[in-house]
Scaffold this motif. Sequence first.
Motif, PDB file in Angstrom:
ATOM      1  N   ARG A   5      31.382  27.882  -0.024  1.00  0.00           N
ATOM      2  CA  ARG A   5      31.749  29.197   0.519  1.00  0.00           C
ATOM      3  C   ARG A   5      32.134  30.129  -0.628  1.00  0.00           C
ATOM      4  O   ARG A   5      32.791  29.717  -1.581  1.00  0.00           O
ATOM      5  CB  ARG A   5      32.933  29.061   1.478  1.00  0.00           C
ATOM      6  N   LYS A   6      31.747  31.361  -0.490  1.00  0.00           N
ATOM      7  CA  LYS A   6      32.077  32.356  -1.518  1.00  0.00           C
ATOM      8  C   LYS A   6      33.587  32.426  -1.744  1.00  0.00           C
ATOM      9  O   LYS A   6      34.052  32.490  -2.889  1.00  0.00           O
ATOM     10  CB  LYS A   6      31.534  33.727  -1.069  1.00  0.00           C
ATOM     11  N   SER A   7      34.336  32.371  -0.667  1.00  0.00           N
ATOM     12  CA  SER A   7      35.800  32.517  -0.767  1.00  0.00           C
ATOM     13  C   SER A   7      36.459  31.365  -1.528  1.00  0.00           C
ATOM     14  O   SER A   7      37.607  31.469  -1.959  1.00  0.00           O
ATOM     15  CB  SER A   7      36.415  32.647   0.627  1.00  0.00           C
ATOM     16  N   GLU A 233      28.742  34.583   2.748  1.00  0.00           N
ATOM     17  CA  GLU A 233      29.855  33.630   2.658  1.00  0.00           C
ATOM     18  C   GLU A 233      29.333  32.238   2.300  1.00  0.00           C
ATOM     19  O   GLU A 233      29.948  31.512   1.523  1.00  0.00           O
ATOM     20  CB  GLU A 233      30.638  33.605   3.974  1.00  0.00           C
ATOM     21  N   GLU A 317      34.424  35.162  -7.386  1.00  0.00           N
ATOM     22  CA  GLU A 317      33.313  35.003  -6.431  1.00  0.00           C
ATOM     23  C   GLU A 317      31.937  35.296  -7.054  1.00  0.00           C
ATOM     24  O   GLU A 317      30.988  35.600  -6.348  1.00  0.00           O
ATOM     25  CB  GLU A 317      33.529  35.881  -5.191  1.00  0.00           C
TER      26      GLU A 317
END
Length: 364
Positions: A5-7, A233, A317
């Motif tokens: 996930r990007k987060s 995401e 990110e």
Amino acid sequence: MEHLRKSDYYFELPEELIAQDPLPDRSSSRLLAVDKRTGAFEHRIFRDITEYLRPGDCLVLNNTKVIPARLIGERLIDYSDIKPGFAPGAEGAQIEVLLLKRRENDIWETLVKPGKKARTGTKISFGGGALLGTVVDVLPDGNRLVQFTYRGIFEEILDSLGQMPLPPYITHKLQDKTRYQTVYAKYDGSAAAPTAGLHFTPELLKEIEEMGVTIASVTLHVGLGTFRPVKEENILEHHMHTEAYQVLPEEAEKINRTKREGGRIICVGTTSCRTVESAADENGVVQAGSGDTDIFIYPGYRFKVLDGLITNFHLPESTLLMLVSALAGRENVLRVYEEAVKERYRFFSFGDACYFGELERRTI
């Protein structure tokens, strides 16, 4: 597979830590040396990088050269398309053209702002007519193919009219064009500098060679895709732009010989890393040749060639942070970055450097 996930790659970065100007002395940047296995780290100065290199190692540089690819021009008025109320003599709109990739017949793939002013057939004048561009196609991603006409040598015209295409995070005007260029830059073609190499001076490279470290050069022309944010995401849905690379036979042999003889491959910058990993076969043997790569390296990737990496501090990110996390582990990298923020290291293109490898130091 985890951490897709990007987060997962977010960290707090105060804006004032993004370096706006290069230091007067290239090799006096700070260096955060990190053990890629344990995450242990040491605070150093960049020229201390020699202490982490050993005789028999191979240092891989990207010798691409940044072209002054940012052109400011004026749209030439098409008088057949004049709307009522147009005042004769009014100038065309200012248009910014960023050269991304050279095609054939003086055609370049470009990023044009504002795009709505640059439909197919639009003509743009630069430098009072010294260079003329015609939009010949609009690509699906919104980039424009522009064909240039000029008298003389294109590179010389570009050198006089173009500006260095600094990343969007740098708002200061660069006073000296050479400071966004490595001291070993050789082949024109990049829209951005391979910035890890900006820390090296000729004297430092000579010292490294005299230690018994082999220096190999590869070429990857850095595109603006390197700054393209990850929007999805799920990082697997991120599309990497292709970049052209070349590995000459003698340079491939330097890298392969080092591997055969038990030495380590230390890449200077994520671009050098992506080049050798793209050019290597499944056995980790680097193949000479040229091609295009859109390799995306993130945790779970098994490195075929690279043993260590010298790189700058990357943005939250970003695909570059994901690449570093593939080498040293996401948790280790984020902990190191937290330390860098706390200690006020300078981030991004003109910022400080990080070494990810082994921390046992050379004894003199």
